[in-house]
Enzyme design. Structure first.
Site, PDB file in Angstrom:
ATOM      1  N   ILE A 104       0.848  -1.191   0.000  1.00 29.76           N
ATOM      2  CA  ILE A 104       0.000   0.000   0.000  1.00 29.76           C
ATOM      3  C   ILE A 104       0.881   1.238   0.000  1.00 29.76           C
ATOM      4  O   ILE A 104       1.838   1.322   0.778  1.00 29.76           O
ATOM      5  CB  ILE A 104      -0.915   0.023   1.249  1.00 29.76           C
ATOM      6  CG1 ILE A 104      -1.769  -1.233   1.289  1.00 29.76           C
ATOM      7  CG2 ILE A 104      -1.784   1.268   1.256  1.00 29.76           C
ATOM      8  CD1 ILE A 104      -2.506  -1.417   2.573  1.00 29.76           C
ATOM      9  N   CYS A 105       0.562   2.172  -0.871  1.00 28.30           N
ATOM     10  CA  CYS A 105       1.306   3.441  -0.910  1.00 28.30           C
ATOM     11  C   CYS A 105       0.438   4.494  -0.245  1.00 28.30           C
ATOM     12  O   CYS A 105      -0.481   5.033  -0.852  1.00 28.30           O
ATOM     13  CB  CYS A 105       1.620   3.827  -2.347  1.00 28.30           C
ATOM     14  SG  CYS A 105       2.499   5.373  -2.485  1.00 28.30           S
TER      15      CYS A 105
END
Lengths: 191, 584
Positions: A104-105
């Protein structure tokens, strides 16, 4: 001498336990958290947690309403001064989640992390990210491209399709770690 | 020129490694590139890794192309930009050394800036004259918090007061409530961090009665243990945030861009490794240090004009801006843009004496000692030996040990007479104690001119105690209470008493009248810091003895507007040395 040492080494564990206790007392089965359906540690390791997220509160336009995902949370020894690592175990089609790894960014999980958030706060941020994808630095370039082109219908269709295809149907119970793994396997098999 | 947007995605349906290959042979010359560029390079999302792999996979295609070098260069440029952006994004300054360094001479700062801007050279060369030592703090974004936090514990050690540490433990416990109610932080957010603070306080409380160096060692160890140190620092962040939320009116106006209390806290206080800004430092001082009556001096070393670094003192003040606890311990911090270190004023290696704590203690001791002399003349023999070390005051210029006629002391005669009649040494001792009561007439008359000029501060009422008979019968109560700061150090007007004129009328000798003035109580050995303060003291100085006028304690030349102190500057030193080098 020994006092502070034990204090600093037990800090993440103790804090995770208190966070879990606070979470379960605030969200009893009768009034569950809207998005975090369950949050339990692995029996073998308190600093590895599993969590099921539901997207049913997200706006229908996002396409994630039907989604149900399994996530893994790794708590570093320096927690809470360092953020936990949260990854999607269930595949999810999202501009800011890497399809292959589930990475996840999200800024609050990286440089903007604050200990005030806690694990539950971090998961809530992830849910918010589902509804508000950022297209500036997408990890999933196809999704980023669709959104940048303004093809929201196409993007929604793709998201909805994968939400249905990959939907995690299992349940998490501390004693049923094997069961959840089996569900995971079944989910993959369906694809 | 190169335009990153908009990016057509349609040609590369399965976006990535396979698609761009066919486009390379048709690569256009530079002119066309300028007009819009080939599509495959316009995409900013194109990761450098992907581009490299394409490059590796298509060397032949490139070599056959007559414009390959252009393409190559263009590609390099685009990669360079990407790479640079990535580098800038992920840049972490090289952080070396411990979180909290060892105390070292502040001359190191001067050396560090020796080749810098002239303003820095001037300011840093003036720095070691005021601050003998400094302690570097690692610039990891927590330096300000860590510096102030470390100083908090270090000053507690310095004060050697176990009871105070106990009070601090209790205060920290009570602050939990502030964090919960005003701060709005759940207990699980901070309880571990608060515990680290309490554990450290308790450890120090246990160690202080036994060994100060050991306590300092423990403090250094804890602050260099990243887990403990960061926990403590983060607790202080939450404390500052809660303090601001509890007193929004005092701080709201200082938040820039109208972000509001909550947003400011989230963006500046709560993220770990977020540098402390001025408001954050103010909050921490207000929440942590001011309630203890401590002051914090921040020395700002920057390129602003001036020969010395500017400094600002944060301390508890009453409504008129007068410090409520001027004698309290002071913490010195050195601020260089976006970085804080700790400064020290002392010379002694490990333990600093906060301000004039010890001087006060000695003064009180000697007072009680002298009190005995007066009350029990039978003890005179023993006390005379104690007088021996008092005779060292005779070194002070203008100080006189000669017995004065009793009437010159301004003491009521009914007390003095019996002593004088008892035996001769007692008259000596009485006169000595009387003339000694101010203890440093030279220094005080030089630096605290108020007693010589009653008219300077006419509005100031005389302290009532000085007028009551008991103060005259024994010199003991005439001294300022031990908590009174030395007038020289604080730049406060010395306690002035207009009643002095009556003293003068009582005693014909001008010096004795001055000596008997309680306001002249002061330190015995003026340090150079006091003399610096004296230099800043604005007021006429009047000298009454010729002895003193010629003394090097005489600072009257400071009042001469044309006075220019002799100063050493590196520049003035340079020509001779270079000349020597040339000649040799």
């Amino acid at each position: 001498m020994s006092g502070p040492k034990t204090a600093s080494s037990r800090t993440p564990t103790k804090r995770i336990l208190t966070e879990l206790t606070a979470f379960s007392s605030a969200h009893s089965p009768s009034s569950p958290h809207p998005n975090i359906l369950s949050l339990v540690p692995l029996p073998s390791n308190l600093l590895s947690l599993r969590c099921i997220l539901s997207g049913h509160t997200l706006p229908p336009t996002s396409g994630y309403t039907t989604g149900r995902w399994l996530l893994s949370i790794q708590v570093p020894p320096q927690y809470p001064n360092q953020p936990p690592t949260i990854t999607f175990v269930t595949k999810i089609c999202h501009a800011n989640v890497k399809w292959e790894t589930g990475e996840i960014c999200l800024d609050v999980l990286k440089e903007n992390w604050t200990p005030v958030l806690g694990v539950v706060g971090a998961l809530e941020s992830v849910v918010r990210l589902l509804g508000e994808p950022g297209v500036d630095s997408p990890l999933n370039v196809e999704m980023g491209a669709l959104l940048r082109q303004g093809d929201t219908i196409g993007a929604r269709g793709l998201v909805g399709y994968w939400c249905g295809e990959e939907r995690f149907e299992g349940h998490l119970d501390e004693e049923e770690e094997g069961g959840s793994n089996r569900e995971e396997v079944r989910g993959r098999g369906k694809r | 020129m190169f335009q990153p947007q908009p990016t057509p995605y349609s040609p590369f349906s399965p976006y990535g490694l396979t698609a761009p290959m066919p486009d390379f042979p048709g690569f256009q010359p530079a002119g066309v590139v300028d007009n819009g560029g080939p599509t495959q390079f316009r995409d900013p999302i194109f990761s450098p890794v992907a581009s490299n792999s394409i490059n590796a996979g298509a060397p032949l295609t490139f070599n056959h192309n007559s414009n390959s070098h252009v393409a190559q260069r263009f590609k390099m440029d685009s990669n360079d930009i990407d790479a640079q952006e990535a580098l800038a994004r992920d840049f972490q300054p090289a952080l070396e050394g411990p979180l909290v360094g060892e105390k070292r001479s502040s001359l190191a700062i001067t050396e560090e800036y020796a080749k810098a801007d002239p303003i820095y050279v001037t300011k840093t060369s003036a720095l070691p004259q005021k601050y003998s030592h400094y302690r570097p703090i690692l610039g990891d974004g927590n330096c300000g918090w860590r510096a102030a936090g470390f100083s908090y514990f270090e000053t507690l050690i310095r004060l050697r007061n176990k009871a105070q540490l106990g009070e601090e433990i209790a205060r920290m416990k009570s602050l939990d409530n502030l964090l919960k109610t005003a701060g709005g932080f759940a207990e699980w957010v901070f309880e571990d961090m608060a515990e680290e603070v309490t554990i450290l306080l308790r450890e120090l409380a246990d160690l202080i009665p036994q060994s100060i160096p050991q306590a300092e060692q423990v403090l250094r160890d804890r602050f260099n243990d990243k887990a403990v140190s960061d926990s403590i620092v983060y607790y202080f962040r939450l404390l500052a945030s809660s303090w601001m939320k509890a007193n929004p009116a005092s701080y709201e106006g200082f938040i820039q861009n109208g972000a509001g209390i909550v947003k400011y806290s989230q963006e500046w206080l709560e993220p770990p490794n977020q540098e402390i800004d001025h408001l954050g430092m103010t909050l921490l001082i207000d929440a942590l240090l001011k309630p203890m009556g401590w002051a914090v001096e921040i020395v700002y070393l920057d390129r602003s004009d001036g020969s010395q670094a500017n400094s600002h003192i944060f301390q508890q003040e009453d409504a008129n801006g007068v410090p409520t606890n001027p004698a309290g311990p002071m913490i010195h911090l050195l601020y260089r843009p976006s970085h804080y270190d700790i400064l020290y004023k002392d010379h002694g290696p490990p333990i600093t004496i906060p301000q004039n704590m010890n001087i006060q203690v000695q003064r009180v001791n000697s007072l009680s000692h002298r009190h005995n002399i007066q009350n029990t003349p039978a003890m005179m023999g023993g006390d005379m030996s104690g007088m021996g070390d008092m005779s060292m005051f005779s070194c002070i210029p203008g100080f006189s040990l000669q017995p004065q006629p009793p009437s010159h002391h301004g003491f009521p005669s009914q007390y003095q007479q019996p002593l004088d009649q008892a035996f001769t040494p007692s008259s000596m001792s009485a006169s000595m104690s009387a003339s000694m009561s101010p203890t440093s007439p030279g220094a005080s008359s030089a630096t605290a001119p108020s007693n010589a000029l009653p008219a300077t501060f006419p509005a100031q009422p005389p302290p009532p105690s000085s007028l009551t008979p008991p103060t005259l019968t024994t010199p003991h109560p005439t001294f300022p209470p031990p908590t009174t700061q030395l007038p020289i150090l604080t730049h406060l007007p010395a306690p002035h008493r207009p009643s002095l004129s009556s003293h003068t009328s009582l005693s014909g000798h001008p010096l004795s009248s001055e000596l008997s003035s309680p306001s002249s109580a002061s330190s015995f050995r003026p340090s150079k810091y006091e003399w610096e303060a004296a230099a800043e003291w604005e007021g006429p100085v009047v000298f009454q003895t010729s002895t003193f006028k010629n003394s090097h304690y005489n600072v009257a030349h400071y009042n001469n507007p044309n006075f220019q102190p002799e100063e050493w500057t590196p520049e003035s030193e340079d020509p001779p040395t270079s000349g020597r080098k040339r000649s040799s």
